[in-house]
Design a protein around this motif. Structure first.
Motif, PDB file in Angstrom:
ATOM      1  N   THR A  21      -6.784  10.582  35.363  1.00  0.00           N
ATOM      2  CA  THR A  21      -6.684  10.979  33.829  1.00  0.00           C
ATOM      3  C   THR A  21      -5.904  11.949  33.737  1.00  0.00           C
ATOM      4  O   THR A  21      -4.942  12.010  32.841  1.00  0.00           O
ATOM      5  CB  THR A  21      -7.801  10.875  33.059  1.00  0.00           C
ATOM      6  OG1 THR A  21      -8.655   9.827  33.430  1.00  0.00           O
ATOM      7  CG2 THR A  21      -7.882  11.067  31.635  1.00  0.00           C
ATOM      8  N   TRP A  25      -2.772   9.467  33.507  1.00  0.00           N
ATOM      9  CA  TRP A  25      -2.837   8.897  32.509  1.00  0.00           C
ATOM     10  C   TRP A  25      -2.459   9.806  31.222  1.00  0.00           C
ATOM     11  O   TRP A  25      -1.371   9.566  30.389  1.00  0.00           O
ATOM     12  CB  TRP A  25      -4.185   8.512  32.128  1.00  0.00           C
ATOM     13  CG  TRP A  25      -4.463   7.365  30.894  1.00  0.00           C
ATOM     14  CD1 TRP A  25      -3.189   7.049  30.312  1.00  0.00           C
ATOM     15  CD2 TRP A  25      -5.506   6.871  30.409  1.00  0.00           C
ATOM     16  NE1 TRP A  25      -4.178   6.194  29.262  1.00  0.00           N
ATOM     17  CE2 TRP A  25      -5.414   6.039  29.453  1.00  0.00           C
ATOM     18  CE3 TRP A  25      -7.107   7.013  30.872  1.00  0.00           C
ATOM     19  CZ2 TRP A  25      -6.408   5.414  28.898  1.00  0.00           C
ATOM     20  CZ3 TRP A  25      -7.895   6.619  30.453  1.00  0.00           C
ATOM     21  CH2 TRP A  25      -7.610   5.437  29.212  1.00  0.00           C
ATOM     22  N   ILE A  26      -3.048  10.964  31.095  1.00  0.00           N
ATOM     23  CA  ILE A  26      -2.713  11.835  30.062  1.00  0.00           C
ATOM     24  C   ILE A  26      -1.198  12.180  29.900  1.00  0.00           C
ATOM     25  O   ILE A  26      -0.329  11.969  28.796  1.00  0.00           O
ATOM     26  CB  ILE A  26      -3.547  13.066  29.908  1.00  0.00           C
ATOM     27  CG1 ILE A  26      -4.985  12.775  29.570  1.00  0.00           C
ATOM     28  CG2 ILE A  26      -2.993  14.178  28.776  1.00  0.00           C
ATOM     29  CD1 ILE A  26      -6.046  13.828  29.599  1.00  0.00           C
ATOM     30  N   ASP A  29       0.816   9.103  28.955  1.00  0.00           N
ATOM     31  CA  ASP A  29       0.496   8.048  28.014  1.00  0.00           C
ATOM     32  C   ASP A  29       0.321   9.022  26.378  1.00  0.00           C
ATOM     33  O   ASP A  29      -0.495   8.313  25.651  1.00  0.00           O
ATOM     34  CB  ASP A  29      -0.774   7.450  28.157  1.00  0.00           C
ATOM     35  CG  ASP A  29      -0.864   6.128  27.319  1.00  0.00           C
ATOM     36  OD1 ASP A  29       0.144   5.548  26.764  1.00  0.00           O
ATOM     37  OD2 ASP A  29      -2.109   5.438  27.222  1.00  0.00           O
ATOM     38  N   ILE A  30       0.639  10.220  26.333  1.00  0.00           N
ATOM     39  CA  ILE A  30       0.290  11.154  25.271  1.00  0.00           C
ATOM     40  C   ILE A  30       1.939  11.681  25.143  1.00  0.00           C
ATOM     41  O   ILE A  30       2.360  12.342  25.894  1.00  0.00           O
ATOM     42  CB  ILE A  30      -0.645  12.236  25.266  1.00  0.00           C
ATOM     43  CG1 ILE A  30      -1.946  11.379  25.473  1.00  0.00           C
ATOM     44  CG2 ILE A  30      -0.715  12.799  24.005  1.00  0.00           C
ATOM     45  CD1 ILE A  30      -3.151  12.379  25.581  1.00  0.00           C
ATOM     46  N   GLU A  31       2.485  11.550  23.640  1.00  0.00           N
ATOM     47  CA  GLU A  31       3.850  12.012  23.661  1.00  0.00           C
ATOM     48  C   GLU A  31       3.910  13.377  23.262  1.00  0.00           C
ATOM     49  O   GLU A  31       4.990  14.108  23.327  1.00  0.00           O
ATOM     50  CB  GLU A  31       4.498  11.126  22.587  1.00  0.00           C
ATOM     51  CG  GLU A  31       4.696   9.567  23.090  1.00  0.00           C
ATOM     52  CD  GLU A  31       5.441   8.742  22.470  1.00  0.00           C
ATOM     53  OE1 GLU A  31       5.949   9.154  21.306  1.00  0.00           O
ATOM     54  OE2 GLU A  31       5.867   7.904  23.016  1.00  0.00           O
ATOM     55  N   THR A  32       2.721  14.030  22.653  1.00  0.00           N
ATOM     56  CA  THR A  32       2.809  15.364  22.471  1.00  0.00           C
ATOM     57  C   THR A  32       2.086  16.154  23.454  1.00  0.00           C
ATOM     58  O   THR A  32       1.303  15.592  24.202  1.00  0.00           O
ATOM     59  CB  THR A  32       2.180  15.765  21.231  1.00  0.00           C
ATOM     60  OG1 THR A  32       0.896  15.382  21.092  1.00  0.00           O
ATOM     61  CG2 THR A  32       3.018  15.060  19.859  1.00  0.00           C
ATOM     62  N   GLY A  45      -1.547  20.012  20.088  1.00  0.00           N
ATOM     63  CA  GLY A  45      -1.178  18.733  20.239  1.00  0.00           C
ATOM     64  C   GLY A  45      -2.168  17.801  20.448  1.00  0.00           C
ATOM     65  O   GLY A  45      -3.347  18.199  20.671  1.00  0.00           O
ATOM     66  N   ASP A  46      -1.837  16.604  20.428  1.00  0.00           N
ATOM     67  CA  ASP A  46      -2.883  15.334  20.707  1.00  0.00           C
ATOM     68  C   ASP A  46      -3.081  15.604  22.254  1.00  0.00           C
ATOM     69  O   ASP A  46      -4.288  14.770  22.321  1.00  0.00           O
ATOM     70  CB  ASP A  46      -1.820  14.071  20.435  1.00  0.00           C
ATOM     71  CG  ASP A  46      -1.971  13.458  19.137  1.00  0.00           C
ATOM     72  OD1 ASP A  46      -2.582  14.408  18.322  1.00  0.00           O
ATOM     73  OD2 ASP A  46      -1.509  12.551  18.766  1.00  0.00           O
TER      74      ASP A  46
ATOM     75  N   ARG B 210      -2.441   7.727  21.031  1.00  0.00           N
ATOM     76  CA  ARG B 210      -2.582   8.332  22.349  1.00  0.00           C
ATOM     77  C   ARG B 210      -3.440   7.494  23.099  1.00  0.00           C
ATOM     78  O   ARG B 210      -4.502   7.019  22.746  1.00  0.00           O
ATOM     79  CB  ARG B 210      -3.161  10.010  22.465  1.00  0.00           C
ATOM     80  CG  ARG B 210      -4.505   9.943  21.832  1.00  0.00           C
ATOM     81  CD  ARG B 210      -5.088  11.401  21.703  1.00  0.00           C
ATOM     82  NE  ARG B 210      -6.135  11.460  20.787  1.00  0.00           N
ATOM     83  CZ  ARG B 210      -6.590  12.686  20.285  1.00  0.00           C
ATOM     84  NH1 ARG B 210      -5.886  13.770  20.491  1.00  0.00           N
ATOM     85  NH2 ARG B 210      -7.676  12.601  19.396  1.00  0.00           N
ATOM     86  N   LEU B 211      -3.164   7.455  24.604  1.00  0.00           N
ATOM     87  CA  LEU B 211      -4.126   7.001  25.552  1.00  0.00           C
ATOM     88  C   LEU B 211      -4.259   5.437  25.334  1.00  0.00           C
ATOM     89  O   LEU B 211      -5.174   4.680  25.443  1.00  0.00           O
ATOM     90  CB  LEU B 211      -5.278   7.512  25.704  1.00  0.00           C
ATOM     91  CG  LEU B 211      -5.523   9.235  25.870  1.00  0.00           C
ATOM     92  CD1 LEU B 211      -6.561   9.636  25.830  1.00  0.00           C
ATOM     93  CD2 LEU B 211      -4.641   9.265  27.468  1.00  0.00           C
ATOM     94  N   ARG B 483      -8.464  22.225  15.320  1.00  0.00           N
ATOM     95  CA  ARG B 483      -7.242  22.257  14.836  1.00  0.00           C
ATOM     96  C   ARG B 483      -6.974  23.248  13.804  1.00  0.00           C
ATOM     97  O   ARG B 483      -6.167  23.997  13.775  1.00  0.00           O
ATOM     98  CB  ARG B 483      -6.718  20.629  14.586  1.00  0.00           C
ATOM     99  CG  ARG B 483      -6.297  19.873  15.535  1.00  0.00           C
ATOM    100  CD  ARG B 483      -5.701  18.710  15.050  1.00  0.00           C
ATOM    101  NE  ARG B 483      -5.755  17.723  15.999  1.00  0.00           N
ATOM    102  CZ  ARG B 483      -4.567  17.244  16.528  1.00  0.00           C
ATOM    103  NH1 ARG B 483      -3.546  17.969  16.533  1.00  0.00           N
ATOM    104  NH2 ARG B 483      -4.623  15.830  17.417  1.00  0.00           N
TER     105      ARG B 483
END
Lengths: 193, 524
Positions: A21, A25-26, A29-32, A45-46, B210-211, B483
């Motif tokens: 992961t 994966w991370i 599959d995460i754009e930020t 960020g995400d 995400r994910l 955040r």
């Protein structure tokens, strides 16, 4: 020793899953990123939360494996953990009963409508009939019956008329409970059509 | 608007809003009817071996939302029903334990120790009356503590805790629940981390969920109801079915025991058991207020403490009424107190609290947490009205319990005859149907079954499911708090250590984990 073996095995699985992961994966599959900079303002960020969780899981799993491996002998009286051959047999039977029930639930209505159409019935598609009697009940009643009856059969290890009756009554009661008083509720699988 | 105005509005909302009929000039509201129905249903479910409050709450929640909708008006009737189930199932659980030596729930296990010997001595009526009186006393005491403490605790939290402290508090709660529940700290922590990870799938602030592996199904995130009901209910159904499959169902013979002698509860009996009820109510309330520690430990500690102070003729374990009183008062006192962390901190501490949170999340208009009790000058804080409405339903349910609960409870012995192996498959179909009518997607059913399998495997591997569920619920709150904390501290990477309070919370989190890791034992 069975408990420790299962705990070590679980720890190894979690270490591999957490590492995959974290490193595969991370990033894919995460754009930020973990932190983001926009107009000189730095924000979280995400990727931050999942990365922290996966990293923590990696560390915790290593600790779980190490303590189980080295401390296992001290837990002589721990409750029995893990799956045995019988558990897998049960899971297989459970999967067959639930899978058969769900399969019938999803496909009975559309297949019957297709059959009637193929014999020249011209009643339209299942999508048009999903709120019409008796089509809207076909999948739920048949699939629900097989799921409940199948599971009772698995546990009691025998077919019995009383179990069949109990399953029929239960499915009919649930159908009446959800469909009759609420016009806006859809029984499975009608909401997907 | 002051606190008293809000209390009054809460009471009025419960008793007069949306009346169904009028009896002797008094309106009978929907909320009141739902509390009554929930309470009676809770006793029936509690008296049925293999079922319990969480089952009934899980099954009824989607049905209730279907009936009442998602408007804030639905809150009090839905919460009233859940409160009724919570109270009813607590007293109902003693019935099979006392009459048939069959604990319906783990909490009732200790009740069998003295309850069943009393039945064998021909005193089942007396045992049930003692259990009922002790249970309601413990529950009432716990509710009083909740109603008086939760608002003050919430005000303190709101006054002294900013975003960094709130993030640190959530971390402390998760660390505490992970460490205390179950047999192994590392397994508890792994469960909590997995719960958080699943909660992050398909969420986030970026345009790309995400994910989500590029799939539409995961892009909306995993439905809370699927994850919670899957792990808590479906996993338990699978495990229970397997246990019965292994046993091939014991032929349970229901023996009819004849009542002998006096079955009533006299003032002298009350005077005799009252010290035990008091001690156990205190223990149960304290344990209930801590997240993650359930009523089973409360019952065990209450019973053990009662045995230490007991000096009677009949030893504990051989039919001492004090033994029944000590156990029932302790496990019932957990019920009210475990809403303290929910209402004052927004942190669910046990399964019943999870369903209260689930109801408020599904309906909206009420977000349990410290802001619930904040006063706004010249304005009504509707959330505070709902909170006092919730307290009113609890008091009303207690009133029902004191007046009718005992009679109804004593008539529920018949429920032990319900065959569990036929009931649980129906519970499975009912749960899946309830999820479908709310989500209208077979994908939600497949996700629920996935989480059910996960819950089954966790039980087989002796991993507690409670940290998973609580972490799943709190994960996004924690991320949001982090955040915000990062932003308000000017992007300080050490924001969790920015104030003495958050330093204390983080230090306590580490201490709790290290302490329980060094002294691993089963407290679940």
């Amino acid at each position: 020793m069975q408990n420790e073996k299962w705990t070590v095995g679980l720890a190894v699985f979690l270490v591999i899953a957490a590492a995959a992961t974290l490193f595969i994966w991370i990033p894919n599959d995460i754009e930020t990123g973990v932190v983001e900079t926009f107009r000189r303002r730095v924000t979280i960020g995400d990727a931050m939360a999942p990365t922290m969780v996966a990293a923590a899981l990696l560390v915790v799993s290593i600790l779980m494996g190490v303590t189980a491996y080295f401390g296992g002998r001290q837990q002589k009286h721990a409750a029995k953990a893990g799956l045995d051959k019988q558990s897998f047999t049960f899971l297989l039977r459970l999967t067959i009963a639930v899978g058969l029930g769900l399969g019938l639930m999803v496909y009975t209505g559309p297949v019957i409508v297709d059959i009637i159409n193929s014999f020249g019935g011209e009643i339209g598609t299942y999508r048009h009939l999903k709120a019409a009697f008796p089509y809207k009940y076909l999948g739920y009643v048949l699939g629900g019956f097989f799921m409940v009856f199948g599971l009772i059969r698995v546990v009691e290890n025998r077919f019995s008329a009383s179990a069949a009756w109990a399953s029929i009554i239960a499915v009919l009661v649930l159908t009446i409970l959800y469909d009759v008083p609420f016009e806006n509720l859809l029984l499975p699988p009608n909401g997907d059509h | 608007m002051g606190v008293l105005d809000h209390i009054w509005l809460g009471v009025v909302a419960v008793f007069t809003a949306d009346p169904i009929f009028t009896l002797a000039g008094l309106p009978f509201s929907t909320t009141i009817m739902m509390v009554v129905l929930g309470f009676l249903g809770g006793i029936v479910v509690g008296a049925t071996p293999g079922l319990g409050g969480p089952f009934a709450m899980a099954i009824s929640l989607p049905i209730l939302i279907s009936i009442f909708g998602f408007e804030p008006d639905a809150l009090l009737p839905v919460l009233g029903f859940l409160v009724g189930i919570m109270k009813g199932s607590t007293v109902g659980g003693a019935v099979p334990a006392i009459l048939f030596n069959t604990p319906g729930t783990p909490d009732s296990l200790m009740t069998t120790l003295d309850g069943y010997p009393l039945t064998k001595k021909g005193k089942p009526g007396k045992a049930l009356r003692i259990a009922h009186f002790s249970s309601v006393s413990g529950d009432t005491f716990s509710d009083i503590v909740l109603i008086t403490c939760a608002p003050f605790l919430a005000i303190l939290v709101e006054k002294f805790l900013d975003f960094p402290e709130k993030a640190a508090l959530i971390i402390l709660s998760l660390a505490f629940v992970s460490a205390v529940v179950g047999r192994n700290v590392w397994k508890g922590m792994a469960a909590a981390l997995l719960g958080m990870f699943f909660a992050y799938i398909g969420t986030g602030e970026d345009g790309y969920p995400r994910l989500s592996l590029g799939t539409d199904g995961l892009a909306e995130g995993l439905p809370l109801i699927s994850a919670v009901l899957g792990v808590l209910i479906i996993g338990e159904v699978f495990k229970a079915l397997e246990d019965m499959w292994h046993e091939m169902r014991e032929k349970s013979v229901i023996t009819n025991i004849k009542m002998k002698g006096d079955q009533k509860l006299h003032f002298s009996d009350i005077r005799r058991i009252f010290p035990f009820i008091s001690i156990s109510a205190g223990i149960g309330t304290m344990i209930g207020a801590l997240p993650g520690i359930g009523s089973t430990l409360a019952a065990t500690l209450g019973y053990a403490t009662g045995r230490k102070v007991y000096k009677g003729d009949t030893p504990f374990g051989e039919g001492a009424p004090e033994g029944v009183a000590a156990t029932e008062a302790a496990n019932s006192a957990v019920a009210g107190a475990n809403l303290i962390p929910v209402l004052s901190l927004g942190i669910p501490g046990n399964v019943s609290a999870v369903f209260i949170i689930l109801a408020t999340e599904s309906i909206g208009g009420f977000n349990p947490g410290p802001q619930v009790f904040s006063l706004v000058p010249d304005q009504i804080n509707q959330e505070m009205v709902y909170a006092f409405g919730l307290f009113t339903t609890m008091i009303f349910a207690n009133g029902l319990n004191w007046t009718f609960g005992g009679v109804f409870m004593r008539s529920m012995g018949v429920m032990v005859r319900v065959p569990k192996q036929r009931l649980l498959p129906i519970v499975l179909l009912l749960t899946l149907t309830a999820i479908y009518v709310q989500q209208t997607s077979m994908f939600a059913i497949y996700i629920t079954l996935f989480f059910g399998l996960l819950g089954y495997l966790m039980r087989k591997l002796k991993i507690s499911v409670l940290p998973f569920v609580i972490a799943f619920i709190l994960a996004n709150n924690l991320e949001e708090a982090m955040r915000q904390a990062f932003a308000v501290t000017g992007s300080d990477p050490w924001f969790l250590l920015a104030s003495p309070i958050s330093v204390v919370f983080i230090a306590l989190s580490i201490v709790v984990v290290v302490f329980f890791a060094r002294n691993q034992k089963d407290l679940g």
